[in-house]
Design a protein around this motif. Structure first.
Motif, PDB file in Angstrom:
ATOM      1  N   ASN A   1     -25.602 -13.868  42.357  1.00 39.24           N
ATOM      2  CA  ASN A   1     -26.541 -12.917  41.750  1.00 39.24           C
ATOM      3  C   ASN A   1     -26.134 -11.480  42.035  1.00 39.24           C
ATOM      4  N   GLU A   2     -25.661 -11.223  43.249  1.00 42.50           N
ATOM      5  CA  GLU A   2     -25.212  -9.878  43.606  1.00 42.50           C
ATOM      6  C   GLU A   2     -23.966  -9.497  42.816  1.00 42.50           C
ATOM      7  N   LEU A   3     -23.066 -10.458  42.609  1.00 43.94           N
ATOM      8  CA  LEU A   3     -21.850 -10.208  41.840  1.00 43.94           C
ATOM      9  C   LEU A   3     -22.194  -9.838  40.401  1.00 43.94           C
TER      10      LEU A   3
ATOM     11  N   ALA B   1     -16.515 -14.523  46.688  1.00 41.74           N
ATOM     12  CA  ALA B   1     -15.847 -13.465  47.452  1.00 41.74           C
ATOM     13  C   ALA B   1     -14.512 -13.090  46.817  1.00 41.74           C
ATOM     14  N   GLU B   2     -13.776 -14.086  46.346  1.00 41.74           N
ATOM     15  CA  GLU B   2     -12.491 -13.835  45.699  1.00 41.74           C
ATOM     16  C   GLU B   2     -12.683 -13.048  44.396  1.00 41.74           C
ATOM     17  N   ALA B   3     -13.681 -13.430  43.618  1.00 35.20           N
ATOM     18  CA  ALA B   3     -13.982 -12.717  42.371  1.00 35.20           C
ATOM     19  C   ALA B   3     -14.414 -11.287  42.655  1.00 35.20           C
TER      20      ALA B   3
ATOM     21  N   LEU C   1     -12.571  -7.932  41.103  1.00 35.07           N
ATOM     22  CA  LEU C   1     -13.302  -7.019  40.225  1.00 35.07           C
ATOM     23  C   LEU C   1     -13.353  -5.609  40.795  1.00 35.07           C
ATOM     24  N   LYS C   2     -13.388  -5.485  42.106  1.00 35.86           N
ATOM     25  CA  LYS C   2     -13.360  -4.155  42.735  1.00 35.86           C
ATOM     26  C   LYS C   2     -12.045  -3.452  42.424  1.00 35.86           C
ATOM     27  N   LYS C   3     -10.963  -4.220  42.400  1.00 37.06           N
ATOM     28  CA  LYS C   3      -9.663  -3.639  42.054  1.00 37.06           C
ATOM     29  C   LYS C   3      -9.637  -3.204  40.589  1.00 37.06           C
ATOM     30  N   LEU C   4     -10.228  -4.014  39.718  1.00 33.91           N
ATOM     31  CA  LEU C   4     -10.278  -3.665  38.306  1.00 33.91           C
ATOM     32  C   LEU C   4     -11.040  -2.367  38.088  1.00 33.91           C
ATOM     33  N   GLN C   5     -12.113  -2.174  38.821  1.00 33.25           N
ATOM     34  CA  GLN C   5     -12.916  -0.970  38.663  1.00 33.25           C
ATOM     35  C   GLN C   5     -12.150   0.297  39.035  1.00 33.25           C
ATOM     36  N   SER C   6     -11.177   0.170  39.931  1.00 35.16           N
ATOM     37  CA  SER C   6     -10.452   1.344  40.406  1.00 35.16           C
ATOM     38  C   SER C   6      -9.379   1.807  39.426  1.00 35.16           C
ATOM     39  N   ILE C   7      -9.012   0.956  38.452  1.00 42.47           N
ATOM     40  CA  ILE C   7      -7.979   1.323  37.479  1.00 42.47           C
ATOM     41  C   ILE C   7      -8.625   2.126  36.360  1.00 42.47           C
ATOM     42  N   ARG C   8      -8.083   3.292  36.068  1.00 40.39           N
ATOM     43  CA  ARG C   8      -8.699   4.158  35.075  1.00 40.39           C
ATOM     44  C   ARG C   8      -7.765   4.516  33.913  1.00 40.39           C
TER      45      ARG C   8
END
Length: 226
Positions: free
Chosen positions: A33-35, A62-64, A68-75
């Motif tokens: 739910n948090e994800l 946790a793996e997902a 996703l955190k890495k994806l958010q950092s790509i601009r």
């Protein structure tokens, strides 16, 4: 005896401090739910995602979450090169520009350097600092005398789980400079399964740049919002 007792007290205190420190280092587990809430994920049925044939799979939430955190950092990304036209200048035609290299096991396979002579339809090497596994390319089509140009963006290379939905495009021709300018807006979709639940991660995705009809120079910029 007092010395032995003192040492025991010291060891007990040291052990308690170490235990406390380890408890502070332990990060609470991220729930599904948090994800979904953190990344505004869209839930879909696992069967629907599997039937599409284009999805990734994570072993745990946790793996997902880390991916996703890495994806958010790509601009942003910029790719440049040359692509000569086929046929006579000004005739109705189309061509593809972008990064055609494929990333395989951490290495790029493809053009290593720019050839001395650009042949019709040949792309050169490009400059890129992209972290996604896929590449971005653009097809530009036009009518006689470069009238009514239209640009279409798409993903190439390793696209497992990824897709691009184009919403709109604007393309114009500057007859004084011979340069076409295009802007493509759409949505980047990332489909994946985690704990048996189908989810889609979506973010605004813009592809824009130029193509010089006289010398073949092109630029493809990619910007991911969110």
């Amino acid at each position: 005896m007092k010395r032995t007792f003192s040492l025991m007290v010291v060891f007990c205190l040291f052990g308690a401090l170490q235990s406390c420190h380890r408890q502070q280092d332990v990060q609470p587990e991220v729930t599904m739910n948090e994800l979904v809430s953190t990344f505004a994920l869209k839930k879909v049925s696992a069967g629907e995602l599997q039937n599409s044939g284009n999805f990734a799979r994570f072993a745990s939430v946790a793996e997902a979450n880390e991916y996703l955190k890495k994806l958010q950092s790509i601009r942003h990304r910029s790719v440049s090169g040359k692509m000569a036209m086929t046929g006579e200048p000004g005739t109705a035609s189309s061509l593809v520009i972008g990064d055609f290299r494929k990333k395989v096991l951490g290495s790029y396979l493809g053009f290593a350097s720019e050839p001395e002579e650009i042949k019709p339809g040949q792309s050169t090497s490009t400059n890129s600092n992209w972290s996604y596994p896929f590449n971005t390319s653009v097809t530009i089509a036009w009518q006689t005398d470069y009238a009514s140009p239209v640009a279409t963006g798409y993903l190439t290379g390793f696209t497992m789980g990824y897709s691009f939905t184009q919403v709109q495009q604007t393309t114009s021709m500057n007859y004084s400079t011979g340069v076409m300018t295009y802007t493509i807006n759409g949505t980047l979709n990332y489909n994946f399964l985690v704990e048996g639940i189908g989810t889609i991660y979506q973010q605004p995705f813009m592809i824009y740049g130029t193509y010089n009809t006289r010398n073949g120079d092109f630029i493809v910029h990619t910007y991911k919002g969110g």
